[in-house]
Design a protein around this motif. Structure first.
Motif, PDB file in Angstrom:
ATOM      1  N   UNK A 191       1.473  11.327 -17.420  1.00  0.00           N
ATOM      2  CA  UNK A 191       1.317  10.986 -15.879  1.00  0.00           C
ATOM      3  C   UNK A 191       0.694  11.929 -15.083  1.00  0.00           C
ATOM      4  N   UNK A 192       1.193  13.120 -15.096  1.00  0.00           N
ATOM      5  CA  UNK A 192       0.834  14.051 -13.851  1.00  0.00           C
ATOM      6  C   UNK A 192      -0.724  14.526 -13.908  1.00  0.00           C
ATOM      7  N   UNK A 193      -1.480  14.634 -15.128  1.00  0.00           N
ATOM      8  CA  UNK A 193      -2.878  14.725 -15.001  1.00  0.00           C
ATOM      9  C   UNK A 193      -3.571  13.474 -14.549  1.00  0.00           C
ATOM     10  N   UNK A 194      -3.295  12.389 -15.075  1.00  0.00           N
ATOM     11  CA  UNK A 194      -4.000  11.245 -14.750  1.00  0.00           C
ATOM     12  C   UNK A 194      -3.560  10.849 -13.238  1.00  0.00           C
ATOM     13  N   UNK A 195      -2.390  10.960 -12.560  1.00  0.00           N
ATOM     14  CA  UNK A 195      -2.090  10.671 -11.372  1.00  0.00           C
ATOM     15  C   UNK A 195      -2.670  11.419 -10.406  1.00  0.00           C
ATOM     16  N   UNK A 196      -2.633  12.639 -10.790  1.00  0.00           N
ATOM     17  CA  UNK A 196      -3.434  13.914  -9.713  1.00  0.00           C
ATOM     18  C   UNK A 196      -4.982  13.355  -9.742  1.00  0.00           C
TER      19      UNK A 196
ATOM     20  N   UNK B 194      12.072  21.489 -10.974  1.00  0.00           N
ATOM     21  CA  UNK B 194      10.793  21.642 -10.990  1.00  0.00           C
ATOM     22  C   UNK B 194      10.451  23.163 -10.623  1.00  0.00           C
ATOM     23  N   UNK B 195      11.383  24.108 -10.607  1.00  0.00           N
ATOM     24  CA  UNK B 195      11.069  25.470 -10.550  1.00  0.00           C
ATOM     25  C   UNK B 195      11.210  26.341 -11.553  1.00  0.00           C
TER      26      UNK B 195
ATOM     27  N   UNK C 267       1.927  13.725  -7.994  1.00  0.00           N
ATOM     28  CA  UNK C 267       1.163  15.179  -7.563  1.00  0.00           C
ATOM     29  C   UNK C 267       2.203  16.110  -6.668  1.00  0.00           C
ATOM     30  N   UNK C 268       2.830  15.728  -5.911  1.00  0.00           N
ATOM     31  CA  UNK C 268       3.990  16.836  -5.403  1.00  0.00           C
ATOM     32  C   UNK C 268       4.732  17.840  -6.586  1.00  0.00           C
ATOM     33  N   UNK C 269       5.103  16.945  -7.421  1.00  0.00           N
ATOM     34  CA  UNK C 269       5.985  17.535  -8.580  1.00  0.00           C
ATOM     35  C   UNK C 269       5.087  18.560  -9.243  1.00  0.00           C
ATOM     36  N   UNK C 270       3.837  18.347  -9.614  1.00  0.00           N
ATOM     37  CA  UNK C 270       2.742  18.984 -10.280  1.00  0.00           C
ATOM     38  C   UNK C 270       2.359  20.232  -9.399  1.00  0.00           C
ATOM     39  N   UNK C 271       2.266  20.079  -8.150  1.00  0.00           N
ATOM     40  CA  UNK C 271       1.934  21.142  -7.221  1.00  0.00           C
ATOM     41  C   UNK C 271       3.115  22.087  -7.173  1.00  0.00           C
TER      42      UNK C 271
ATOM     43  N   UNK D 238       0.725  -1.318  -0.060  1.00  0.00           N
ATOM     44  CA  UNK D 238       0.027  -0.071  -0.032  1.00  0.00           C
ATOM     45  C   UNK D 238       0.769   1.261  -0.025  1.00  0.00           C
ATOM     46  N   UNK D 239       1.940   1.430   0.718  1.00  0.00           N
ATOM     47  CA  UNK D 239       3.090   2.350   0.781  1.00  0.00           C
ATOM     48  C   UNK D 239       3.431   2.410  -0.611  1.00  0.00           C
ATOM     49  N   UNK D 240       4.114   1.381  -1.159  1.00  0.00           N
ATOM     50  CA  UNK D 240       4.521   1.620  -2.334  1.00  0.00           C
ATOM     51  C   UNK D 240       3.724   2.285  -3.444  1.00  0.00           C
ATOM     52  N   UNK D 241       2.562   1.867  -3.620  1.00  0.00           N
ATOM     53  CA  UNK D 241       1.639   2.330  -4.571  1.00  0.00           C
ATOM     54  C   UNK D 241       1.184   3.598  -4.378  1.00  0.00           C
ATOM     55  N   UNK D 242       1.219   4.004  -2.926  1.00  0.00           N
ATOM     56  CA  UNK D 242       0.925   5.477  -2.480  1.00  0.00           C
ATOM     57  C   UNK D 242       2.025   6.630  -3.091  1.00  0.00           C
ATOM     58  N   UNK D 243       3.291   6.107  -2.887  1.00  0.00           N
ATOM     59  CA  UNK D 243       4.339   6.873  -3.362  1.00  0.00           C
ATOM     60  C   UNK D 243       4.463   7.314  -4.765  1.00  0.00           C
ATOM     61  N   UNK D 244       4.074   6.481  -5.594  1.00  0.00           N
ATOM     62  CA  UNK D 244       3.965   7.199  -7.055  1.00  0.00           C
ATOM     63  C   UNK D 244       2.961   8.076  -7.278  1.00  0.00           C
TER      64      UNK D 244
END
Length: 427
Positions: free
Chosen positions: A257-262, A246-247, A206-210, A195-201
């Motif tokens: 990835x980003x849109x789908x994963x967010x 990412x700045x 999401x953090x990078x998009x943010x 569960x933790x590994x699945x959440x990490x991705x």
């Protein structure tokens, strides 16, 4: 020690994983139902644009450590490791569509050899490994989550020199066996539960998009207070709590990835009883960034875009790839088209009008795209755009105006040539 690996799926992740695993010394076979694609791969033809991947495929074929098959032969499915590299597209409700994974799991349950490990590399919501385990229904089979963190344009380096390797398993024995596949790499291995590994991705993307949306908003602030985003980003990024990546402000985030994963993480949280308002705000901010760029173009022209001829440089979602999926360049271009602009495109890796664009002309050179246009808009940060003949473009454009939505060019140089130059948050 060389291991027998079967990769199911020869998309971006599957091909990269297969070629790199073979490069690490393992015996790898990649399976896909696309007969023509498999025939091309067995001939050494790489179907996607990715630096270094064609060479690794050719090397694997030559050493016979890598092969491709269009049939899921029982013998191939009895290898010690079965990697799932399957598409998980976004469903209408924002969740991840898992039909392909579940279908393969159903087909695997009678074919797997005892003590085999099914390794999921597809991006999936929390609980998918558990669901796969229930479908297979065998106590002698372990299901492991081993998410990928491959950036298009640098996937080979990301695989062979990763920041970290995440392995999620419910038993340490299974985790250690998967970790052994990466024994030739020097990167740290983080062993956690499934569960933790699945959440990490999901959390990583999401953090990078943010972070991207934050710097885009910060660039807008710089414009109104008279600060320079390059200087601000440098000062911010040298803080080791933040980091410099990412700045770089731009037209927004996108890609496969980003849109789908967010959206999937927002949906997952919602289904679990938590309203992820922060990510919802980031998604809204990204949509607003597309509109902000279109408005900058209109402001640069000094009139409504109806009938205005616009040169668009860049259609892929970033440089170094031919991927136009969820590209910010396409989103911004369509907004300009909706306002009546006549669009002329050039991208070094795009020959035809991509899906998502209703009209416009794709040219085979930047010069053709720029000729007789009233504004040039840079939407992808291709390095070669820096070396274009901007003095000539200043003469052949109907109006010498540039909106640099990637902050790619040197403002002083372009202004000295005679361009009216607009960027994001720069002086």
């Amino acid at each position: 020690m060389s291991k027998q690996i079967t990769i199911i799926g020869t998309g971006y992740v599957g091909l990269t994983t297969g070629a790199c695993m073979a490069h690490l010394g393992h015996q790898v076979v990649c399976i896909d139902t696309n007969v023509e694609k498999i025939a091309e791969l067995n001939s050494g033809i790489c179907p996607i644009y990715e630096k270094g991947l064609p060479e690794l495929i050719a090397m694997g074929l030559e050493t016979e450590s890598l092969s491709f098959s269009d049939t899921a032969d029982v013998n191939l499915l009895q290898n010690e490791f079965i990697f799932l590299c399957l598409p998980t597209p976004q469903a209408e409700d924002g969740s991840a569509e898992l039909a392909a994974i579940y279908e393969v799991a159903e087909n695997l349950k009678v074919s797997l050899s005892s003590e085999a490990i099914v390794v999921n590399k597809s991006t999936v919501p929390v609980g998918t490994c558990k669901a796969i385990s229930e479908i297979i229904g065998r106590e002698d089979i372990d299901i492991v989550s081993n998410p990928e963190f491959l950036r298009e344009g640098s996937a080979i380096e990301d695989f062979l020199k990763p920041d970290r390797i995440i392995i999620g398993a419910d038993t340490m024995e299974a985790s250690d066996r998967v970790a052994e596949l990466y024994s030739n790499l020097e990167s740290p291995i983080i062993q956690v539960d499934c569960a933790s590994a699945e959440t990490v991705k999901y959390a990583t993307n999401s953090f990078l998009a943010m972070k991207v949306s934050f710097v885009n908003a910060l660039a807008a602030v710089c414009e109104v207070v008279g600060a320079d985003i390059d200087s601000v980003a440098k000062g911010l990024g040298t803080d080791n709590r933040v980091g410099p990546k990412f700045l770089q402000p731009g037209p927004g985030w996108g890609g496969s990835c980003f849109p789908k994963d967010m959206q999937a993480l927002v949906r997952l949280a919602s289904d679990s009883g938590y309203k992820f308002e922060l990510l919802e705000a980031v998604i809204d901010a990204n949509a607003q960034q597309f509109k902000r760029i279109a408005s900058k173009v209109e402001k640069a022209v000094g009139k409504p875009l109806q009938g205005v001829h616009v040169a668009v440089l860049g259609l892929t979602f970033k440089a170094g790839t031919d991927d136009v999926r969820n590209s910010p360049a396409i989103a911004v271009s369509q907004l300009m088209s909706d306002l009546g602009a006549q669009l002329n495109y050039y991208d070094p890796l795009v020959e035809l009008l991509p899906l998502g664009l209703s009209d416009g002309i794709v040219h085979d050179s930047a010069e053709k795209a720029v000729t007789n246009t009233e504004v040039i808009v840079i939407l992808t940060e291709w390095p070669e755009f820096k070396d274009l003949d901007w003095k000539k473009f200043q003469r052949i454009a109907k109006a010498p105006k540039i909106v640099d939505a990637r902050n790619l060019l040197n403002p002083r140089t372009l202004r000295d040539i005679g361009f009216e130059y607009t960027s994001l948050g720069r002086k």
